[in-house]
Write an enzyme that holds these catalytic residues in place. Sequence first.
Site, PDB file in Angstrom:
ATOM      1  N   GLU A 120       0.799  -1.227   0.000  1.00  0.00           N
ATOM      2  CA  GLU A 120       0.000   0.000   0.000  1.00  0.00           C
ATOM      3  C   GLU A 120       0.831   1.276   0.000  1.00  0.00           C
ATOM      4  O   GLU A 120       0.806   2.057   0.945  1.00  0.00           O
ATOM      5  CB  GLU A 120      -0.968  -0.029   1.175  1.00  0.00           C
ATOM      6  CG  GLU A 120      -1.929  -1.185   1.001  1.00  0.00           C
ATOM      7  CD  GLU A 120      -3.072  -1.220   1.996  1.00  0.00           C
ATOM      8  OE1 GLU A 120      -2.808  -1.040   3.189  1.00  0.00           O
ATOM      9  OE2 GLU A 120      -4.208  -1.446   1.566  1.00  0.00           O
ATOM     10  N   GLU A 127      -4.495 -10.277   0.101  1.00  0.00           N
ATOM     11  CA  GLU A 127      -5.293 -10.196   1.323  1.00  0.00           C
ATOM     12  C   GLU A 127      -6.743 -10.465   0.943  1.00  0.00           C
ATOM     13  O   GLU A 127      -7.242  -9.954  -0.054  1.00  0.00           O
ATOM     14  CB  GLU A 127      -5.211  -8.802   1.966  1.00  0.00           C
ATOM     15  CG  GLU A 127      -3.840  -8.494   2.526  1.00  0.00           C
ATOM     16  CD  GLU A 127      -3.716  -7.084   3.108  1.00  0.00           C
ATOM     17  OE1 GLU A 127      -4.714  -6.541   3.605  1.00  0.00           O
ATOM     18  OE2 GLU A 127      -2.601  -6.540   3.044  1.00  0.00           O
TER      19      GLU A 127
HETATM   20  C1  GAL Z   1      -5.112  -3.812   4.163  1.00  0.00           C
HETATM   21  C2  GAL Z   1      -3.700  -3.613   4.625  1.00  0.00           C
HETATM   22  C3  GAL Z   1      -3.403  -4.363   5.881  1.00  0.00           C
HETATM   23  C4  GAL Z   1      -4.490  -4.151   6.874  1.00  0.00           C
HETATM   24  C5  GAL Z   1      -5.778  -4.574   6.305  1.00  0.00           C
HETATM   25  C6  GAL Z   1      -6.942  -4.323   7.215  1.00  0.00           C
HETATM   26  O1  GAL Z   1      -5.502  -2.784   3.339  1.00  0.00           O
HETATM   27  O2  GAL Z   1      -2.787  -3.986   3.644  1.00  0.00           O
HETATM   28  O3  GAL Z   1      -2.175  -3.953   6.378  1.00  0.00           O
HETATM   29  O4  GAL Z   1      -4.562  -2.803   7.189  1.00  0.00           O
HETATM   30  O5  GAL Z   1      -6.054  -3.825   5.156  1.00  0.00           O
HETATM   31  O6  GAL Z   1      -6.834  -4.918   8.424  1.00  0.00           O
END
Ligand code: GAL
Length: 964
Positions: free
Chosen positions: A413, A477
């Site tokens: 990010e 993710e």
């Molecule tokens: C993503 C990020 C993570 C964490 C997650 C939410 O956008 O890469 O580090 O913040 O969201 O828990």
Amino acid sequence: MSNPVYYEDVSPGHGTLPARAWTAGSDARRLDLSGDWSFRLSPTAEGGDEAFTKDGYDPSGAPGWHTLTVPGHWVLQGHGAPAYTNTRYPFPVDPPRVPNENPTGDHRHEFDLPGDWPEGGEALLRFEGVESCARVWLNGRELGDFQGSRLPHEFAVGELLRPRGNVLVVRVHQWSAGSYLEDQDMWWLPGIFREVTLLHRPEGAVADFWVHAGYDHTDGSGLLRAECGQQARLSVPELGVDIVAGEEVRLPVEPWTAETPRLYDAVLSTAGESVRMRIGFRTVVIEDGVLKANGKRILFRGVNRHEFHPETGRTVDEETMRRDLVLMKQHNINAVRTSHYPPHPAFLDLCDELGLWVIDECDLETHGFTHLDWRNNPVDDDRWTPALLDRARRMVERDKNHPSVIIWSLGNECGSGAGLGEMARWIRERDPSRPLHYENDHDFPDSDLHSRMYPRQSEVEEIGRREGAEKPFVLCEYAHAMGNGPGGLSEYQRLFEKYERCQGGFVWEWTDHGLPQRTEDGREFFAYGGDFGEEVHDGNFVCDGLVFPDRTPSPGLTEYKKVIEPVRITGDGTARTLRVSNLHDFADLSHLALEWSYEVEGEALAGGRLPLPDVPAGESADLELPVPPRTGQSGEAQWTVRAVLADDTAWAPRGHWVAWAQLPAVPPAPAGVPYAGAEVAPRRDGASLALGPALFDAATGALTRLGDVPVEGLRLDVWRAPTDNDEGAPWKPGSGPGPAWRRLGLDRMRHRVDAVEPDDTGVTVRTRAAPAATDLGLRVVYRWTATAELLRLDVSVDPEGEWNCPLPRLGVRFGLPAAYDRVRWFGGGPGEAYPDTRAASLVGHWEETVDGLQTPYVRPQENGARADVRWARLTDGSGAGLRVAAGTAHFWLTARRWTSEHLDAAAHTTDLVPDDTVYVNLDHGQHGIGSASCGPGVLQRHKLMVAPARFGFTFAALTGDGEG
Ligand code: GAL
């Protein structure tokens, strides 16, 4: 403009040595400087005077000095406090400047060289991790300074060492230019949090090395070559290999994969040093848009892992690292993304050993610039490029010898910018053997994978279907495991298994980062953002893991294990057919055994083993279930078939369940009134109505007693304490239904009784339930009938008005005296389940206390429902209590010592205080869970839409000698 002060300098540091491979297995002398150090905290960077850097300084007795454990974070040792933000920088954004309030920890440590410390050679002072900027002195001489918290830094110090009384001084600033590159979603935890070591470097020591160990799947050969830049030999005794650096050999080997982590012991020796290591042969390529290891497509069943220990923060001991990996392996997880920085190097050794695919991610995130429309983003500003390249180099050089590391990730990010391109260019040139990752669109040039976060299932499907040249698709993710959840995992997994290019994903995230704190009266709870008086914070968004801070698995992990099981068992329990599909990428099933049991009404009446044929990866075998035993018992029957480990492994004992399925053999008896025609009529008894074993309030129609058991407040209930996923993401209003539920007032429904109508066969109670200030409502009719022993409730619910949100739950709630706190049920268990988190719910007989039914989410919220319940008993110690059986359909069972309203009001587990009632919910429906705390919400089919509903239950009083 004057030169910037070092901690506001965008350059990576001064005086450190070039990055090189980690050499834990070296035979050169090494001194671990961990232990008690002197420590002084100043509120500003220049606060403490610099006299302490001088050789002769004596901190003992000087004001402000304490003892601190190194490695460690000072904020977790009583000096200052931790602070949590997700994306926002907790200081004004004015890169590379930092505030005057810049907590600065002066660390001082005296050490002697061991008596046998070798003469001659060089010595290096090595820091594995310091957050966020360190300036270092040894014996009064300044060595330099560095930034790059989760990366190693070394100084040459041989000339400065003396046999006794060496004085190492490290000034650590919490904030530095580097902080702008380290905006990961986690606690801000300054300090020397990984080891500091002194490394002897003999004459002719290994300067750097890279052992290339590829695998050619076409002929089963390994390709081995050591790159060393100096004269060196590599020997692998087990393979009879002894080669000089630069020489390449090809010979038959067993490959390394995450499923079969075959390692070979090896030694690299130069004139002055031998380095022991373990080599794994494997080759990773992207071919026709598919990521392959050793010639085969691989599927990530992954998690994102931060380094976290509840007591010590990002100082994580090796036992915890191993425990994490063992738990992952036990739960069928095969991949880790090291979000969002390189882990402690020992972690990667363990990944090599236990078998996990690793995406090694660089220590880089500039997410806070999103709030400024990415103005001045360091990754898009040349001045920062040397710092970015320094970070890339330190990661790649340190970790390049690990077979488990199959992908480099630029960071997380950071938006986009030329700096990322520079990093990508350098990494690709340095290591063409590993693909590169960065989350972005599919045409993003600085990533070899198309990687996305939190797409909906439908988007995954759409990408999966695409024709033509594409990159492999991964979800770096997905499935936000915050609080209760994540929901919808099964639907993702089906897509990963269906589309070749969809190569799986990494659940966000492994562990809750709760920090233990105590209430004034000494009860422990896990704290989160805001609990340390932070001005800017993001609350419990830091608790979004599959395990609790103490590594107790949360139900989400159990669910994930089931969803990603590498063996799929299907079949027809009536026809006794069974199909075992091997979903491994490499392994056959010889490490597993197949066990079955045959259960009638939840009791196992027979069991055994089935011979498991040799099923290669990707194939299946059809088997036949045995003839069910003649038991003479009637009722619902099912098979439970499980694939278990045939032998002990490094991560679980023999018998450990890897995969399972339940196949119905005889369906449940058709639902209906078991006593049709035998109903008794109600009798008026003073202010009460007696009906079979029950008593009602004649005026309100409320059930007050069942046999000897007082019953309180039985009525319709639609409220649940919204989960984090119900609440939705703060930056995506409307993403979860929770706020709409509250606006509507589902937490404060009013119930009006319109009529209590006794007749010859029972009692009908007509009511309307509705929140204030709206004409929306639910017409609810309770129809009570009974025999002498049984009481039956049939509920009909008919909505009025235009409802535009789903309901949290739909069922009845009632209270029992606190003594009825033992629960036995036939249904799904042992853990909680919701409509889209029920894959792991195993139908059987289960027993728990009411306390044991609770899932202690760090921020209290709806939890603990058990799915598919056929019947349940709630009893006291003598066995007296009540039994409830499903009427028309299986129900969801929840019991707790506080109401949903109390649960909703609680901020921490210690806010939940039992009262003198056990509150029981019997639900006809529950809304799904989804992942809206960061990702997509509940899929349509798991929503509890407002619609006419009919459901019922049969109750019986238990006197203490009756059996369920
Ligand atoms: C993503 C990020 C993570 C964490 C997650 C939410 O956008 O890469 O580090 O913040 O969201 O828990």
